[in-house]
Design an enzyme around this catalytic site. Structure first.
Site, PDB file in Angstrom:
ATOM      1  N   LYS A   1      -3.223   2.774  -6.748  1.00 36.57           N
ATOM      2  CA  LYS A   1      -3.769   2.833  -8.101  1.00 36.57           C
ATOM      3  C   LYS A   1      -5.151   3.490  -8.122  1.00 36.57           C
ATOM      4  O   LYS A   1      -5.952   3.287  -7.199  1.00 36.57           O
ATOM      5  CB  LYS A   1      -3.867   1.413  -8.664  1.00 36.57           C
ATOM      6  CG  LYS A   1      -2.490   0.751  -8.767  1.00 36.57           C
ATOM      7  CD  LYS A   1      -2.584  -0.749  -8.882  1.00 36.57           C
ATOM      8  CE  LYS A   1      -1.177  -1.341  -8.769  1.00 36.57           C
ATOM      9  NZ  LYS A   1      -1.207  -2.796  -8.557  1.00 36.57           N
TER      10      LYS A   1
ATOM     11  N   GLY B   1       0.799  -1.221   0.000  1.00 40.75           N
ATOM     12  CA  GLY B   1       0.000   0.000   0.000  1.00 40.75           C
ATOM     13  C   GLY B   1       0.835   1.277   0.000  1.00 40.75           C
ATOM     14  O   GLY B   1       0.368   2.332   0.369  1.00 40.75           O
TER      15      GLY B   1
ATOM     16  N   GLU C   1       4.707  -7.446 -10.662  1.00 39.49           N
ATOM     17  CA  GLU C   1       4.717  -6.002 -10.918  1.00 39.49           C
ATOM     18  C   GLU C   1       6.099  -5.540 -11.357  1.00 39.49           C
ATOM     19  O   GLU C   1       7.108  -5.920 -10.744  1.00 39.49           O
ATOM     20  CB  GLU C   1       4.297  -5.243  -9.650  1.00 39.49           C
ATOM     21  CG  GLU C   1       2.878  -5.573  -9.213  1.00 39.49           C
ATOM     22  CD  GLU C   1       2.323  -4.615  -8.149  1.00 39.49           C
ATOM     23  OE1 GLU C   1       1.102  -4.484  -8.078  1.00 39.49           O
ATOM     24  OE2 GLU C   1       3.124  -3.989  -7.406  1.00 39.49           O
TER      25      GLU C   1
ATOM     26  N   ARG D   1      -2.166 -13.023  -4.983  1.00 35.38           N
ATOM     27  CA  ARG D   1      -3.621 -12.979  -4.765  1.00 35.38           C
ATOM     28  C   ARG D   1      -4.282 -12.408  -6.009  1.00 35.38           C
ATOM     29  O   ARG D   1      -3.605 -11.972  -6.939  1.00 35.38           O
ATOM     30  CB  ARG D   1      -3.929 -12.083  -3.573  1.00 35.38           C
ATOM     31  CG  ARG D   1      -3.323 -10.707  -3.771  1.00 35.38           C
ATOM     32  CD  ARG D   1      -3.771  -9.694  -2.769  1.00 35.38           C
ATOM     33  NE  ARG D   1      -2.940  -8.508  -2.782  1.00 35.38           N
ATOM     34  CZ  ARG D   1      -3.033  -7.493  -3.614  1.00 35.38           C
ATOM     35  NH1 ARG D   1      -3.964  -7.491  -4.552  1.00 35.38           N
ATOM     36  NH2 ARG D   1      -2.223  -6.466  -3.553  1.00 35.38           N
TER      37      ARG D   1
HETATM   38  P1  ADP Z   1       3.736  -1.475  -2.267  1.00 32.71           P
HETATM   39  O1  ADP Z   1       3.886  -2.945  -2.045  1.00 32.71           O
HETATM   40  O2  ADP Z   1       3.842  -0.660  -1.017  1.00 32.71           O
HETATM   41  O3  ADP Z   1       2.547  -1.135  -3.105  1.00 32.71           O
HETATM   42  P2  ADP Z   1       5.531  -1.359  -4.595  1.00 32.71           P
HETATM   43  O4  ADP Z   1       6.908  -1.856  -4.571  1.00 32.71           O
HETATM   44  O5  ADP Z   1       4.504  -2.197  -5.289  1.00 32.71           O
HETATM   45  O6  ADP Z   1       5.044  -1.048  -3.095  1.00 32.71           O
HETATM   46  O7  ADP Z   1       5.507   0.102  -5.239  1.00 32.71           O
HETATM   47  C1  ADP Z   1       4.335   0.870  -5.304  1.00 32.71           C
HETATM   48  C2  ADP Z   1       4.516   2.031  -6.253  1.00 32.71           C
HETATM   49  O8  ADP Z   1       5.607   2.876  -5.815  1.00 32.71           O
HETATM   50  C3  ADP Z   1       4.904   1.629  -7.668  1.00 32.71           C
HETATM   51  O9  ADP Z   1       3.777   1.305  -8.454  1.00 32.71           O
HETATM   52  C4  ADP Z   1       5.603   2.894  -8.142  1.00 32.71           C
HETATM   53  O10 ADP Z   1       4.638   3.891  -8.449  1.00 32.71           O
HETATM   54  C5  ADP Z   1       6.345   3.364  -6.924  1.00 32.71           C
HETATM   55  N1  ADP Z   1       7.735   2.809  -6.900  1.00 32.71           N
HETATM   56  C6  ADP Z   1       8.124   1.640  -6.328  1.00 32.71           C
HETATM   57  N2  ADP Z   1       9.455   1.432  -6.514  1.00 32.71           N
HETATM   58  C7  ADP Z   1       9.920   2.494  -7.200  1.00 32.71           C
HETATM   59  C8  ADP Z   1      11.233   2.890  -7.710  1.00 32.71           C
HETATM   60  N3  ADP Z   1      12.319   2.131  -7.518  1.00 32.71           N
HETATM   61  N4  ADP Z   1      11.320   4.062  -8.386  1.00 32.71           N
HETATM   62  C9  ADP Z   1      10.240   4.851  -8.587  1.00 32.71           C
HETATM   63  N5  ADP Z   1       8.999   4.545  -8.126  1.00 32.71           N
HETATM   64  C10 ADP Z   1       8.828   3.390  -7.453  1.00 32.71           C
END
Ligand code: ADP
Length: 447
Positions: free
Chosen positions: A237, A164, A275, A291
């Site tokens: 999102k 999140g 992702e 999931r």
């Molecule tokens: P969570 O599990 O908290 O959702 P994620 O790793 O899936 O975290 O990342 C969520 C969002 O954060 C990504 O969709 C992107 O928008 C941003 N993000 C994550 N990692 C990076 C990165 N290395 N550089 C830029 N933006 C990032």
């Protein structure tokens, strides 16, 4: 096949699972908190069991209550939906230990992907490209600065137990490192009771591209194409589309095949999502969600495949019903997440829904538990409906979306429908030219 399934969730996703079960001739058992006695998922299910008071930790996260409900109702299997207990390995284990089938992957895979560092190490072994960053947790400010100098600023501090978007902090230069490091750790500790953090290079203008996968747990696996989820606010999102306007056929085939190969090697069971960030033609793995995702309907719209049905079939021990060549992609789909929030300040707006008129017509799907007279309780996530629109081309899909948003009436509360109307009017969105920062600029969170 199962005779009876307990749905350990609420809201639109509980309804979604109920619908798949009904179409498969499976009886459903809803669980609910005392705040949700009048909820649509309770009304539609064959049976329902109250599992506790309003706070989620006492009801939808209360494992003993849910297992008691499953025992009393005599179910065969439990579907966790998304959120709540869906990525809780202890829950998956407890479900199986009580003799029920968990409709999802093995506890081992949930645990592996729930630890972001183990997930990244695994992804690397599986041949997936990674964002440059720390190989393990970073334990000191010194390490943050050292690694920042090495991979180049800005860097992103992320929570090992993350989810999140919490526990994430951008560090633009060494002077910002101390504050960001302690803030990220404090936030991670508060959200996940785990203050372990790691570092990644911060990509300046990536898109978020994710691949839907299905595996049978025995080494067969397929992908169902990508979703572009770059429209985000606070890393959450807001609107998703499939296919991504940013990928060409070669890039699409490459990342899909990489993800499917990873699923086969892992012997992954059930539905999952890998992702990636995508920038300058390159993909970088960030995490795998073990999931069903909120945005799964856009994949259903372009493939014609019912993902919940497939999850249930796989959990019941069936082979994959589909081979990669059976999965064909048609047209375009967009999902708007409608939240009970002020569309400008994003302040939650729970309360009584006075009028409710969802849009309809060809290519329009609304997944929602709302009805006129329903009171949205203030205790849970603010997403109250998903509008999914599909059409033969992106352009037709956009026109249909505009028309559907105009028709959508949710009276009595504030919703983010006007935000979606604003998004789809923007020339850059119409041209498909946006990245993960675009929406925050539009809503004035970022310059
Ligand atoms: P969570 O599990 O908290 O959702 P994620 O790793 O899936 O975290 O990342 C969520 C969002 O954060 C990504 O969709 C992107 O928008 C941003 N993000 C994550 N990692 C990076 C990165 N290395 N550089 C830029 N933006 C990032």
């Amino acid at each position: 096949m199962f005779d009876k399934v307990l749905i350990a969730n609420r809201g639109e996703i509980a309804l979604r699972i109920h619908r798949a079960c009904r179409e498969m001739g499976i009886q459903t058992v809803a669980v609910h908190s005392t705040a949700d006695s009048d909820a649509m998922h309770v009304r539609l299910a064959d049976e329902s069991v109250c599992i506790g008071p309003p706070p989620a930790r006492d009801s939808y996260l209360n494992i003993p209550s849910i297992l008691s409900a499953a025992t009393i109702a005599g179910v065969d299997a439990i579907h966790p939906g998304y959120g709540f207990l869906s990525e809780n390995a202890r829950f998956a284990e407890a479900v199986e230990a009580h003799g029920f089938t968990f409709i999802g992957p093995t506890a081992e895979h949930i645990r592996m992907m729930g630890d972001k560092i183990v997930a990244k190490q695994t992804a690397q072994e599986l041949g997936l490209p990674l964002v440059p960053g720390s190989p393990g947790p970073v334990g000191s400010l010194g390490e943050v600065v050292e690694l920042g100098e090495k991979i180049g600023w800005p860097v992103l501090i992320k929570a090992v137990a993350g989810g999140g978007g919490r526990g994430m902090k951008v560090v633009n230069s060494p002077d910002e490192a101390a504050e960001a490091f302690s803030l990220a750790r404090a936030e991670a500790k508060a959200a996940f009771s785990n203050d372990s953090v790691y570092l990644e290079k911060y990509l300046g203008a990536p898109r978020h591209i994710e691949i839907q996968v299905l595996g049978d747990g025995r080494g067969e696996g397929v992908h169902l194409g990508e979703r572009d989820c770059s429209l985000q606010r606070r890393h959450q999102k807001v609107l998703e589309e499939a296919p991504s306007p940013a990928l060409n056929a070669e890039q699409r085939a490459k990342i899909g095949e990489l993800a499917a190969a990873a699923v086969r090697k892992l012997k992954y069971r059930g539905a999952g999502t890998m992702e990636f960030l995508f920038q300058d033609g390159e993909f970088y793995f960030i995490e795998m969600n073990t999931r069903l995702q909120v945005e799964h309907p856009i994949t259903e719209a372009v493939t014609g495949i019912d993902l919940v049905r497939e999850q249930i079939r796989i959990a019941a021990g069936g082979p994959l019903a589909l081979s990669q060549k059976d999965i064909q992609f048609h047209g375009h789909a967009i999902e708007c997440r409608v939240n009970a929030e002020n569309p400008e300040t994003f302040t939650p707006s729970p309360g009584k829904v006075i009028d409710y008129h969802p849009p309809g017509g060809l290519g329009v799907r609304v997944d929602s538990g709302l009805y006129a007279g329903y009171s949205i309780p203030p205790f849970y996530d603010s997403m109250v409906a998903k509008l999914i629109v599909s059409g033969p081309s992106r352009n037709e899909c956009l026109m249909r979306l505009r028309r559907s948003l105009e028709e959508f009436v949710i009276g009595g509360i504030e919703t983010t429908i006007p935000l979606h109307q604003k998004i789809i009017q923007q020339q850059e969105f119409i041209d498909g030219e946006y990245n993960i920062h675009w929406l925050e600029k539009l809503v004035g969170l970022k310059k």
